[in-house]
Structures are given as C-alpha cells and as structure tokens.
Design a protein around this motif. Structure first.
Motif, mmCIF file in Angstrom:
data_model
loop_
_atom_site.group_PDB
_atom_site.id
_atom_site.type_symbol
_atom_site.label_atom_id
_atom_site.label_comp_id
_atom_site.label_asym_id
_atom_site.label_seq_id
_atom_site.Cartn_x
_atom_site.Cartn_y
_atom_site.Cartn_z
ATOM 1 N N LYS A 73 1.828 -6.150 19.966
ATOM 2 C CA LYS A 73 2.045 -5.707 18.712
ATOM 3 C C LYS A 73 1.327 -6.296 17.531
ATOM 4 N N GLY A 74 1.025 -6.000 16.382
ATOM 5 C CA GLY A 74 0.365 -6.229 15.629
ATOM 6 C C GLY A 74 0.756 -5.586 14.004
ATOM 7 N N GLN A 75 0.308 -6.496 12.989
ATOM 8 C CA GLN A 75 0.406 -5.791 11.652
ATOM 9 C C GLN A 75 -0.878 -5.742 11.021
ATOM 10 N N VAL A 76 -0.848 -4.947 10.115
ATOM 11 C CA VAL A 76 -2.087 -4.723 9.382
ATOM 12 C C VAL A 76 -1.906 -3.836 8.377
ATOM 13 N N ARG A 77 -2.612 -4.098 7.176
ATOM 14 C CA ARG A 77 -2.517 -3.488 5.734
ATOM 15 C C ARG A 77 -3.187 -2.192 5.852
ATOM 16 N N MET A 78 -2.404 -1.006 5.370
ATOM 17 C CA MET A 78 -2.982 0.137 5.479
ATOM 18 C C MET A 78 -3.248 0.602 3.893
ATOM 19 N N THR A 79 -4.199 1.278 3.594
ATOM 20 C CA THR A 79 -4.692 1.803 2.391
ATOM 21 C C THR A 79 -5.019 3.110 2.609
ATOM 22 N N THR A 80 -5.625 3.993 1.581
ATOM 23 C CA THR A 80 -6.147 5.204 1.780
ATOM 24 C C THR A 80 -7.405 5.370 1.438
ATOM 25 N N LEU A 81 -8.296 6.368 1.889
ATOM 26 C CA LEU A 81 -9.715 6.341 1.911
ATOM 27 C C LEU A 81 -10.117 6.468 0.460
ATOM 28 N N ASP A 82 -9.180 7.413 -0.335
ATOM 29 C CA ASP A 82 -9.545 7.522 -1.934
ATOM 30 C C ASP A 82 -9.228 6.170 -2.834
ATOM 31 N N ARG A 83 -8.375 5.383 -2.327
ATOM 32 C CA ARG A 83 -8.098 4.179 -3.227
ATOM 33 C C ARG A 83 -9.285 3.302 -2.648
ATOM 34 N N TYR A 84 -9.679 3.192 -1.479
ATOM 35 C CA TYR A 84 -10.912 2.231 -1.036
ATOM 36 C C TYR A 84 -12.148 2.584 -1.710
ATOM 37 N N VAL A 85 -12.504 3.991 -1.961
ATOM 38 C CA VAL A 85 -13.683 4.330 -2.598
ATOM 39 C C VAL A 85 -13.666 3.992 -4.095
ATOM 40 N N ALA A 86 -12.233 4.103 -4.713
ATOM 41 C CA ALA A 86 -12.340 3.998 -6.045
ATOM 42 C C ALA A 86 -12.417 2.595 -6.244
ATOM 43 N N GLN A 87 -11.662 1.594 -5.685
ATOM 44 C CA GLN A 87 -11.895 0.236 -5.784
ATOM 45 C C GLN A 87 -13.166 -0.365 -5.615
ATOM 46 N N HIS A 88 -13.830 0.101 -4.631
ATOM 47 C CA HIS A 88 -15.385 -0.274 -4.509
ATOM 48 C C HIS A 88 -16.486 0.430 -5.087
ATOM 49 N N GLN A 89 -15.931 1.138 -6.034
ATOM 50 C CA GLN A 89 -16.739 2.220 -6.940
ATOM 51 C C GLN A 89 -18.266 2.893 -6.105
ATOM 52 N N ILE A 90 -17.543 3.345 -4.889
ATOM 53 C CA ILE A 90 -18.602 4.149 -3.953
ATOM 54 C C ILE A 90 -18.739 5.422 -4.853
ATOM 55 N N GLN A 91 -20.036 5.629 -4.964
ATOM 56 C CA GLN A 91 -20.625 6.817 -5.826
ATOM 57 C C GLN A 91 -20.809 8.018 -4.783
#
Length: 203
Positions: A73-91
């Motif tokens: 068993k493990g735990q990991v952070r989940m995010t959305t692709l939309d949020r990742y793209v916005a946070q990293h300013q991927i154009q």
C-alpha cells in the motif's frame, strides 16, 4: 516531455534511465497521480508485476493480497492535468499518451480545459475490463473526449475510424484521438503505417 507515475520504485527506475541516456533536459518526471481532483489517494503496488493501481483486480494476479505481502500500500498526491498545466505555465500540449488501467475517465475529467483549448493528439488505452474495475465504461471515455470535437481511430486496425456506438464493444486497444483540425493527418499516417508493415527484405 512530462511523465507521471505514482509508485516510488518506478519513479526511481525512470530517473535512472533518464540519467543513463542523458535526457535530464528533455524529460520531467513527476511522482503524482493525475485524476479529477486534488488530494492524497491510496494505491496498491505489486513487485511481481511492477505495476501500481487503485484496484487490486488490475494487478494481473487475483491471488495477490496485502496480508501475504504480495501487494504493497502507498499514498500519493493527486492533482489534475489542468491544474498542473496552469501551475507550470505550459503553453503548448502537443501529445498525450494515457495508459492508466481503468483510471482514464477521471484523468480526462481533470484535463477538460487542456483538451478544450490546446487540442493535443491523444493515444489512449481503451479496456472495458479496466473501466469496469473502477466503476466506469469505455463509452464514458468517448463522451469525455468527443465533447471537445475529437474523432477516434483504431491503432490496431490501420487507423480505421471508430464510431460512437462501437466504443462499448472495444475490448482492449489503443485509440488515436484527433481534433477536427487534425483529422486531415489520417491519410498520411495510414500511408506511413502501411510502409512500416511491409515485410523487410533480408540482406
């Protein structure tokens, strides 16, 4: 290239391969899960199959369980692709490859804005077994992508177009998804595929 995986053992292996091939400037590895929400999620991992998943059924061997030690068993952070793209300013997002054994629908829901605005080429695994294991269906994959103006083509069958009513009958294969602006690429892709499939002469 941005690559995502939630299992630390695989993350370590990926990073080693990237270093061996001197690709640190080209590939970013993120140990996060991509889904439809923010938070921390639990997952299962099998050393035998070197796979991680949210559902034990998808780890190949139904005899594996946590009590025997065959599943971790493990735990990991989940995010959305939309949020990742916005946070990293991927154009620009040119291409997305999705093979996450049944978790495709939540991923697509969390990628709504990216698909809508950037219209990347998508290759996605479609498996009814995987979808059912996580409470979804292949038809939902079609709905989530088609709403952004995409058409679908079978990688297995020489890029034959897959129509909406056929999605419920797809057992397991990779599907090429193209926005209406990129459907014109199909004839060229088909010609290239045909050339690749020709038997090679021996020297």
């Amino acid at each position: 290239v941005f690559a995502f995986d939630m299992v630390p053992e695989l993350d370590k292996e990926f990073r080693r391969n990237i270093s061996l091939n001197q690709l640190e400037q080209n590939i970013v590895i993120e140990r996060v899960a991509l889904g439809d929400r923010e938070g921390v999620v639990e997952y299962l991992y099998s050393d035998d199959t070197e796979m991680g998943n949210f559902e034990p059924e998808m780890l190949k061997d139904g005899n594996m369980d946590i009590a025997s030690g065959s599943l971790k068993k493990g735990q990991v952070r989940m995010t959305t692709l939309d949020r990742y793209v916005a946070q990293h300013q991927i154009q620009k997002v040119d291409f997305i490859k999705v093979d996450i054994d049944g978790a495709e629908v939540p991923f697509l829901r969390g990628a709504h804005d990216t698909l809508s605005t950037k219209k990347p080429v998508i290759v996605i695994e479609v498996s009814e077994r995987g979808q059912k294991a996580q409470g979804h269906s292949c038809a939902e994959i079609f709905i989530e992508i088609a709403k952004h103006g995409y058409k679908f083509f079978s990688v297995r069958y020489s890029l034959r177009e897959i129509l909406p009513h056929e999605f419920s009958r797809v057992s397991k294969e990779d599907v090429l998804c193209l926005s209406s602006a990129k459907v014109h690429l199909i004839p060229e892709l088909t010609r290239n595929l045909s050339r690749d499939e020709l038997p090679r002469s021996e020297h």
